[in-house]
Motif scaffolding. Structure first.
Motif, PDB file in Angstrom:
ATOM      1  N   TRP A 115      55.847  24.340  22.231  1.00 45.76           N
ATOM      2  CA  TRP A 115      56.462  23.486  21.560  1.00 45.76           C
ATOM      3  C   TRP A 115      56.473  22.055  22.158  1.00 45.76           C
ATOM      4  CZ3 TRP A 115      58.227  23.250  16.841  1.00 45.76           C
ATOM      5  CH2 TRP A 115      58.543  24.437  16.191  1.00 45.76           C
ATOM      6  N   GLY A 120      53.505  20.077  21.694  1.00 40.52           N
ATOM      7  CA  GLY A 120      53.082  19.786  20.342  1.00 40.52           C
ATOM      8  C   GLY A 120      53.652  18.600  19.767  1.00 40.52           C
ATOM      9  N   LEU A 121      55.203  18.432  20.320  1.00 36.37           N
ATOM     10  CA  LEU A 121      55.987  17.403  19.895  1.00 36.37           C
ATOM     11  C   LEU A 121      55.451  16.360  20.612  1.00 36.37           C
ATOM     12  CD1 LEU A 121      59.554  18.897  20.489  1.00 36.37           C
ATOM     13  CD2 LEU A 121      58.686  18.194  18.354  1.00 36.37           C
ATOM     14  N   ALA A 145      52.341  15.311  21.504  1.00 32.18           N
ATOM     15  CA  ALA A 145      51.197  15.044  20.936  1.00 32.18           C
ATOM     16  C   ALA A 145      51.423  14.272  19.364  1.00 32.18           C
ATOM     17  CB  ALA A 145      50.258  16.155  20.555  1.00 32.18           C
ATOM     18  N   ALA A 146      52.327  14.854  18.955  1.00 31.45           N
ATOM     19  CA  ALA A 146      52.544  14.101  17.584  1.00 31.45           C
ATOM     20  C   ALA A 146      53.261  12.795  17.872  1.00 31.45           C
ATOM     21  CB  ALA A 146      53.459  14.978  16.531  1.00 31.45           C
ATOM     22  N   PHE A 147      54.029  12.697  18.887  1.00 26.76           N
ATOM     23  CA  PHE A 147      54.856  11.463  18.917  1.00 26.76           C
ATOM     24  C   PHE A 147      53.918  10.435  19.737  1.00 26.76           C
ATOM     25  CE2 PHE A 147      57.538   8.798  21.711  1.00 26.76           C
ATOM     26  CZ  PHE A 147      58.294   8.244  20.761  1.00 26.76           C
ATOM     27  N   VAL A 168      50.700   9.867  19.036  1.00 25.44           N
ATOM     28  CA  VAL A 168      50.051   9.398  17.750  1.00 25.44           C
ATOM     29  C   VAL A 168      50.947   8.294  17.285  1.00 25.44           C
ATOM     30  CG1 VAL A 168      48.896   9.619  15.485  1.00 25.44           C
ATOM     31  CG2 VAL A 168      48.726  11.247  17.290  1.00 25.44           C
ATOM     32  N   ALA A 169      52.013   8.442  16.885  1.00 24.26           N
ATOM     33  CA  ALA A 169      53.151   7.415  16.251  1.00 24.26           C
ATOM     34  C   ALA A 169      53.380   6.425  17.146  1.00 24.26           C
ATOM     35  CB  ALA A 169      54.432   8.395  15.804  1.00 24.26           C
TER      36      ALA A 169
END
Length: 317
Positions: free
Chosen positions: A28, A31-32, A34-36, A38-39
Motif C-alpha cells: 500500500w 502504491g501511494l 508511486a502515485a504521488f 507522478v503528481a
C-alpha cells in the motif's frame, strides 16, 4: 503437552499473520508513493519549484528503497536451507545500507541544485506548490502510520521509516517555502528549504549506514562489550580460561557468540550444569545463540558444543 503444542501453533499463526500484514502495508505504501511521485514531479516542473522536484526525487528513491525492503522482508523469511545455514536475514541489513546510501546521494544532489538556484533564481508558482506539498504531508503521515508498527527490531524497515520521516520533513519545508514565496516573494526560500531538508536527510542517513556497516563487518553490538562478557564468563567458578571469544550480529535481533573455554569439571553432569548456566547468563546479556567449545583442565577434551540440545544428546550417549 497438547496445551503447549496448541500455544506453539497459535504463536506460529500470529507470526504468519503479522508478516502478511507487513507485506500488505508495504505494498500500500509503495502504491501511494508511486502515485504521488507522478503528481509531485509534474507540479514541480510546472511550478519551477526546486524543493518540490527534490522531494519528488526523494520519493522516487523511497519507492525503490521500499521495493527492496519488501523483497528483502520476503527473502529474509525463507528457511535456512542448503548453504544458507543462517538463513537470509543479512539481506535486510544490505537493504538498510542501500537505503542509507541513497539518502546520502540524494542529499548531495539537492545541495548541488540549491547552490545553482541561489545564483539563478526562477519564478515559482506558489499556490500549486503549496497544494501539492500539503497533499504530500498527508500521504507521508499515512504511510508512517502504516509502517511504524512493523519496524521493531527490523533495521531494514527502520531504514524505510527514516525515508518516510525525511519525506515528511521535506513536505513541511516545502509548505513553509511556498508560504514565504506567496507572502513576501522570497524566491530564495525554495532553495534554502531544499538545503535544510538535505541536511536532515544526511543526519538521518548516517546512523543507518553506520549500524548496517557494523553488522556487515561483524562488529560486536554497541550494547555488548566483549571484555565485559569475557570477565563475566570467568566469574563462574568452574571456568578457568576464555579464549577465541567472538561476538557479532547476524541481523538486528540475532546476536551470536562463540568461544573456547577451559573448565574445571570432572563429570559430564557438572559440564551439563555449567553449560546451562552459561547459556542462561549470556541470554540475559542479549546474546541469543552460542557456540561453545569446552576443554577440561583435568580430563580429555570435550567435544565442541554447538547448542544445548546437541550437548544433552552427546551426554546421554
Amino acid at each position: 503437552m497438547l496445551l503447549a503444542q496448541q500455544c506453539e501453533c497459535e504463536c506460529a499463526d500470529n507470526i504468519v499473520m503479522a508478516r502478511s500484514r507487513q507485506k500488505t502495508h508495504l505494498m500500500w505504501i509503495i502504491g501511494l508513493l508511486a502515485a504521488f511521485f507522478v503528481a509531485e514531479w509534474s507540479v514541480g516542473l510546472w511550478s519551477h519549484s526546486l524543493s518540490l522536484q527534490a522531494d519528488a526525487g526523494h520519493i522516487l528513491s523511497d519507492v525503490g528503497a521500499l521495493g527492496i525492503s519488501l523483497f528483502a522482508t520476503w527473502l529474509a523469511q525463507q528457511p535456512a536451507t542448503g548453504k544458507a545455514t543462517f538463513g537470509h536475514r543479512r539481506i535486510e541489513i544490505i537493504a538498510a545500507l542501500i537505503n542509507g546510501l541513497s539518502l546520502l546521494l540524494i542529499a548531495v544532489v539537492i545541495c548541488w541544485e540549491a547552490i545553482h538556484r541561489f545564483a539563478h533564481p526562477e519564478t515559482i508558482l506558489d499556490l500549486p506548490m503549496l497544494a501539492i506539498a500539503a497533499l504530500g504531508l498527508l500521504v507521508n503521515l499515512l504511510n508512517i502510520t502504516l509502517l511504524h508498527p512493523h519496524t521493531h527490531n527490523n533495521l531494514n524497515l527502520q531504514g524505510a521509516l527514516v525515508h518516510l520521516i525525511a519525506d515528511t520533513a521535506s513536505s513541511v519545508g516545502v509548505i513553509l517555502a511556498a508560504i514565504m514565496v506567496h507572502l513576501w516573494d522570497w524566491l530564495w526560500a525554495d532553495a534554502a528549504v531544499s538545503v535544510v531538508v538535505a541536511g536532515f536527510m544526511f543526519q538521518s542517513a548516517i546512523p543507518l549506514v553506520q549500524a548496517s556497516l557494523n553488522i556487515l563487518l561483524e562488529y560486536a553490538p554497541l550494547s555488548i562489550e566483549p571484555k565485559s562478557v569475557e570477565a563475566s564468563l570467568k566469574s563462574f567458578q568452574s571456568v578457568v580460561e576464555v579464549e577465541k571469544l567472538h561476538i557479532w550480529r547476524i541481523s538486528s535481533n540475532q546476536v551470536m557468540l562463540c568461544a573456547h573455554l577451559t573448565v574445571d569439571c570432572t563429570t559430564v553432569e557438572e559440564r551439563d550444569r555449567l553449560v546451562l548456566q552459561l547459556q542462561t547468563h549470556l541470554k540475559q546479556m542479549g546474546i541469543t545463540e552460542t557456540t561453545l567449545q569446552l576443554t577440561s583442565r583435568t580430563a580429555a577434551p570435550i567435544h565442541p558444543l554447538f547448542n544445548q540440545d546437541l550437548f544433552s544428546m552427546l551426554s546421554r550417549m
